[in-house]
Design a protein around this motif. Sequence first.
Motif, short mmCIF file in Angstrom:
data_model
loop_
_atom_site.label_atom_id
_atom_site.label_comp_id
_atom_site.label_asym_id
_atom_site.label_seq_id
_atom_site.Cartn_x
_atom_site.Cartn_y
_atom_site.Cartn_z
N GLY A 84 0.77 -1.23 0.00
CA GLY A 84 0.00 0.00 0.00
C GLY A 84 0.80 1.28 0.00
O GLY A 84 0.21 2.37 -0.05
N VAL A 85 2.15 1.19 0.06
CA VAL A 85 2.92 2.44 0.14
C VAL A 85 3.30 2.99 -1.23
O VAL A 85 3.61 4.17 -1.37
CB VAL A 85 4.21 2.26 0.99
N ILE A 86 3.27 2.13 -2.25
CA ILE A 86 3.66 2.55 -3.60
C ILE A 86 2.49 2.39 -4.55
O ILE A 86 1.82 1.36 -4.57
CB ILE A 86 4.86 1.72 -4.13
N LYS A 87 2.26 3.42 -5.35
CA LYS A 87 1.32 3.33 -6.46
C LYS A 87 2.12 3.31 -7.76
O LYS A 87 3.08 4.08 -7.91
CB LYS A 87 0.36 4.53 -6.46
N LEU A 88 1.72 2.47 -8.68
CA LEU A 88 2.47 2.32 -9.92
C LEU A 88 1.70 2.94 -11.09
O LEU A 88 0.57 2.55 -11.38
CB LEU A 88 2.73 0.84 -10.20
N GLY A 89 2.32 3.92 -11.72
CA GLY A 89 1.71 4.59 -12.86
C GLY A 89 2.60 4.55 -14.09
O GLY A 89 3.72 4.05 -14.06
N ILE A 90 2.09 5.10 -15.16
CA ILE A 90 2.85 5.17 -16.41
C ILE A 90 2.47 6.47 -17.12
O ILE A 90 1.32 6.91 -17.07
CB ILE A 90 2.59 3.94 -17.32
N ILE A 116 18.41 0.04 -6.86
CA ILE A 116 17.52 1.19 -6.74
C ILE A 116 16.23 0.79 -6.03
O ILE A 116 15.78 1.45 -5.09
CB ILE A 116 17.24 1.80 -8.13
N PHE A 117 15.64 -0.33 -6.45
CA PHE A 117 14.44 -0.83 -5.79
C PHE A 117 14.72 -1.19 -4.33
O PHE A 117 13.90 -0.92 -3.44
CB PHE A 117 13.88 -2.05 -6.53
N GLU A 118 15.88 -1.79 -4.07
CA GLU A 118 16.24 -2.17 -2.71
C GLU A 118 16.35 -0.94 -1.81
O GLU A 118 15.86 -0.94 -0.67
CB GLU A 118 17.55 -2.95 -2.71
N GLN A 119 17.00 0.10 -2.32
CA GLN A 119 17.17 1.32 -1.54
C GLN A 119 15.82 1.97 -1.23
O GLN A 119 15.56 2.42 -0.11
CB GLN A 119 18.06 2.30 -2.30
N LEU A 120 14.95 2.02 -2.24
CA LEU A 120 13.63 2.61 -2.04
C LEU A 120 12.77 1.77 -1.10
O LEU A 120 12.04 2.30 -0.27
CB LEU A 120 12.93 2.78 -3.39
N ALA A 121 12.89 0.44 -1.18
CA ALA A 121 12.11 -0.44 -0.31
C ALA A 121 12.53 -0.30 1.14
O ALA A 121 11.71 -0.44 2.06
CB ALA A 121 12.26 -1.88 -0.77
N ASP A 122 13.81 -0.03 1.36
CA ASP A 122 14.33 0.12 2.73
C ASP A 122 14.09 1.52 3.31
O ASP A 122 14.44 1.78 4.46
CB ASP A 122 15.83 -0.19 2.75
N SER A 123 13.54 2.40 2.49
CA SER A 123 13.35 3.79 2.90
C SER A 123 11.92 4.02 3.37
O SER A 123 11.10 3.10 3.39
CB SER A 123 13.66 4.73 1.73
N ASP A 124 11.64 5.26 3.71
CA ASP A 124 10.27 5.64 4.10
C ASP A 124 9.49 6.21 2.92
O ASP A 124 8.44 6.85 3.13
CB ASP A 124 10.32 6.67 5.23
N THR A 126 6.97 6.93 0.18
CA THR A 126 5.61 6.56 -0.20
C THR A 126 5.19 7.44 -1.36
O THR A 126 5.62 8.60 -1.46
CB THR A 126 4.62 6.75 0.96
N GLY A 127 4.38 6.92 -2.23
CA GLY A 127 3.92 7.72 -3.37
C GLY A 127 3.98 6.92 -4.66
O GLY A 127 3.80 5.70 -4.66
N TRP A 128 4.25 7.63 -5.73
CA TRP A 128 4.17 7.04 -7.06
C TRP A 128 5.53 6.62 -7.61
O TRP A 128 6.52 7.32 -7.42
CB TRP A 128 3.56 8.04 -8.04
N PHE A 129 5.53 5.50 -8.31
CA PHE A 129 6.56 5.14 -9.27
C PHE A 129 5.89 5.28 -10.64
O PHE A 129 4.88 4.62 -10.90
CB PHE A 129 7.03 3.70 -9.14
N VAL A 130 6.42 6.14 -11.49
CA VAL A 130 5.82 6.36 -12.81
C VAL A 130 6.80 5.92 -13.89
O VAL A 130 7.90 6.46 -13.99
CB VAL A 130 5.43 7.84 -13.01
N VAL A 131 6.41 4.93 -14.66
CA VAL A 131 7.20 4.54 -15.83
C VAL A 131 7.08 5.64 -16.86
O VAL A 131 5.97 6.02 -17.26
CB VAL A 131 6.71 3.20 -16.41
#
Length: 298
Positions: A5-11, A255-263, A265-270
């Motif tokens: 629930g912390v990441i929304k995936l957009g494009i 990059i994904f590992e660093q973001l996952a270990d961080s706080d 929250t919000g969008w990842f936009v392709v």
Amino acid sequence: MFKEGVIKLGIAPIAWTNDDMPELGGENTFEQCISEMALAGFKGSEVGNKYPRDVKVLKKALSHRRLEIASAWFSTYLTTKPLEETVSAFINHRDFLHAMGASVIVVSEQGRSIQGLMDTPLFDEKPQFTEDEWQRLALGLNHLGMLAKEKDMHIVYHHHMGTGVQTTSEIDRLMEMTDPELVHLLFDTGHLVFSGEDPLYILKKYLPRIKHVHLKDVRRDVVEAVKAKKWSFLQAVRQGVFTVPGDGSINFEPIFEQLADSDYTGWFVVEAEQDPAVANPFEYALKARQFIREKSGL
């Protein structure tokens, strides 16, 4: 890997119709674009040049496909025009995005930018801001940040090829000169690697200020051709310098590992602008969605 629930995936729609070169994908409709986004498994979108600006119309079209608006690009001219001109346009843009439910506003300084010039060599003619321009930019961004805060929103600065804020040293300077409570950063993997920067360095250094993420891959052979043949940014895009995550040379796992270990929250936009006649947008959207699922668990 990521908490639920912390990441929304957009494009971004720029793969279907290009904002800087509308002839690329001119035949693709708004309805086709958002339908294929949803079909590929994405939950949101940024706003493209074919999107209706009527809030009710846009919300209805998106709701049918269970899509949201993540943000939209806003060009600032703080270094070259009176502040009032940017502020007036920004307020209209802010209010539109707020009505659409977005919480971040993508801003990029276009004063003396060469990103939209077809025949200007990207690396040879990159603008360099003067001391006065840096001051005007920082003060102006702080002001826009305050205006965004009025609506409980954030501005996220988009470092971008062909502009005065592209390199690591320029990002560092912008972050140093602006209020961390008012000016945040958009982290764009593709623009950093294209410029020759280390994306992990920027990510680790500025994680607390990063409020929006663009996932974009780069074809290194095209980057070398851009330098050797003195291509412009637009020529580079036409030649396929960008592609979706997993289709280029960037290693996204750390990059994904660093973001996952961080706080974060919000969008990842392709966001991977290519010529849609060469790179079918729906096929590449599916490719990106599969790669992100495999490498991040999202």
